[in-house]
Design a protein around this motif. Structure first.
Motif, PDB file in Angstrom:
ATOM      1  N   LEU A 196       0.823  -1.204   0.000  1.00 27.59           N
ATOM      2  CA  LEU A 196       0.000   0.000   0.000  1.00 27.59           C
ATOM      3  C   LEU A 196       0.857   1.254   0.000  1.00 27.59           C
ATOM      4  O   LEU A 196       0.585   2.205  -0.725  1.00 27.59           O
ATOM      5  CB  LEU A 196      -0.939   0.007   1.208  1.00 27.59           C
ATOM      6  N   TYR A 197       1.897   1.272   0.812  1.00 28.40           N
ATOM      7  CA  TYR A 197       2.715   2.470   0.919  1.00 28.40           C
ATOM      8  C   TYR A 197       3.564   2.685  -0.328  1.00 28.40           C
ATOM      9  O   TYR A 197       3.725   3.799  -0.793  1.00 28.40           O
ATOM     10  CB  TYR A 197       3.621   2.400   2.145  1.00 28.40           C
ATOM     11  N   PHE A 198       4.118   1.627  -0.862  1.00 28.79           N
ATOM     12  CA  PHE A 198       5.003   1.756  -2.010  1.00 28.79           C
ATOM     13  C   PHE A 198       4.298   1.464  -3.329  1.00 28.79           C
ATOM     14  O   PHE A 198       4.939   1.110  -4.305  1.00 28.79           O
ATOM     15  CB  PHE A 198       6.222   0.841  -1.854  1.00 28.79           C
ATOM     16  N   GLU A 246       2.627  10.408  -6.151  1.00 34.06           N
ATOM     17  CA  GLU A 246       1.917  11.448  -5.402  1.00 34.06           C
ATOM     18  C   GLU A 246       2.823  12.077  -4.351  1.00 34.06           C
ATOM     19  O   GLU A 246       2.839  13.289  -4.174  1.00 34.06           O
ATOM     20  CB  GLU A 246       0.671  10.866  -4.740  1.00 34.06           C
ATOM     21  N   GLU A 247       3.582  11.252  -3.663  1.00 35.50           N
ATOM     22  CA  GLU A 247       4.447  11.753  -2.597  1.00 35.50           C
ATOM     23  C   GLU A 247       5.656  12.508  -3.148  1.00 35.50           C
ATOM     24  O   GLU A 247       5.992  13.588  -2.679  1.00 35.50           O
ATOM     25  CB  GLU A 247       4.920  10.587  -1.734  1.00 35.50           C
ATOM     26  N   LYS A 306      -1.848  14.737  -7.079  1.00 36.50           N
ATOM     27  CA  LYS A 306      -2.985  13.953  -6.600  1.00 36.50           C
ATOM     28  C   LYS A 306      -3.621  13.273  -7.800  1.00 36.50           C
ATOM     29  O   LYS A 306      -4.102  13.925  -8.713  1.00 36.50           O
ATOM     30  CB  LYS A 306      -3.998  14.863  -5.901  1.00 36.50           C
ATOM     31  N   PHE A 307      -3.594  11.937  -7.813  1.00 35.51           N
ATOM     32  CA  PHE A 307      -4.143  11.170  -8.916  1.00 35.51           C
ATOM     33  C   PHE A 307      -5.578  10.755  -8.624  1.00 35.51           C
ATOM     34  O   PHE A 307      -5.972  10.642  -7.467  1.00 35.51           O
ATOM     35  CB  PHE A 307      -3.307   9.907  -9.156  1.00 35.51           C
TER      36      PHE A 307
END
Length: 100
Positions: free
Chosen positions: A31-33, A40-41, A46-47
Motif C-alpha cells: 500500500l505504501y510503495f 503522489e508523494e 494527486k491522482f
C-alpha cells in the motif's frame, strides 16, 4: 505433562503469529510503495482514485529508493478535472528557478 502442552501450543501459535506479522508488513508495504502513491508523494500530485497501473518498470534502484521509474496508468471516466490541471505551455516561473 503441562510443559509438553505449553510447548505444543507455542509450536502452533508462534508460526501463525510470525505468518500474520509478515502478511501485515507485506500488505502495508504494497500500500505504501504502490506506484501511484510514490508519484503522489515525490511529485506532490494527486491522482484519481480509479486510476490503475497498466505497465511499470524501473532501472537500478539505489539504497535510498531512487532511480528511474516508468509507469503507464489507465484512467477511466471521470478524470477530466485531473487532466485539466496540466499545462501545455512553458512556465516562466519554473525556468527562472533553474537559470544560472
Amino acid at each position: 505433562m503441562v510443559k509438553s502442552k505449553t510447548k505444543h501450543r507455542l509450536a502452533i501459535i508462534l508460526p501463525i503469529l510470525i505468518f500474520a506479522v509478515l502478511v501485515v508488513f507485506y500488505i502495508a508495504n504494497r500500500l505504501y510503495f504502490a506506484h501511484q502513491s510514490l508519484y503522489e508523494e515525490n511529485w506532490n500530485m494527486k491522482f484519481p482514485s480509479n486510476m490503475e497501473v497498466v505497465y511499470t518498470t524501473h532501472g537500478e534502484i539505489g539504497f535510498q529508493g531512487d532511480g528511474v521509474r516508468y509507469s503507464v496508468f489507465r484512467c477511466d471516466a471521470g478524470t477530466d478535472d485531473f487532466l485539466k490541471d496540466f499545462k501545455t505551455g512553458k512556465s516562466k516561473k519554473f525556468e527562472k528557478e533553474f537559470q544560472a
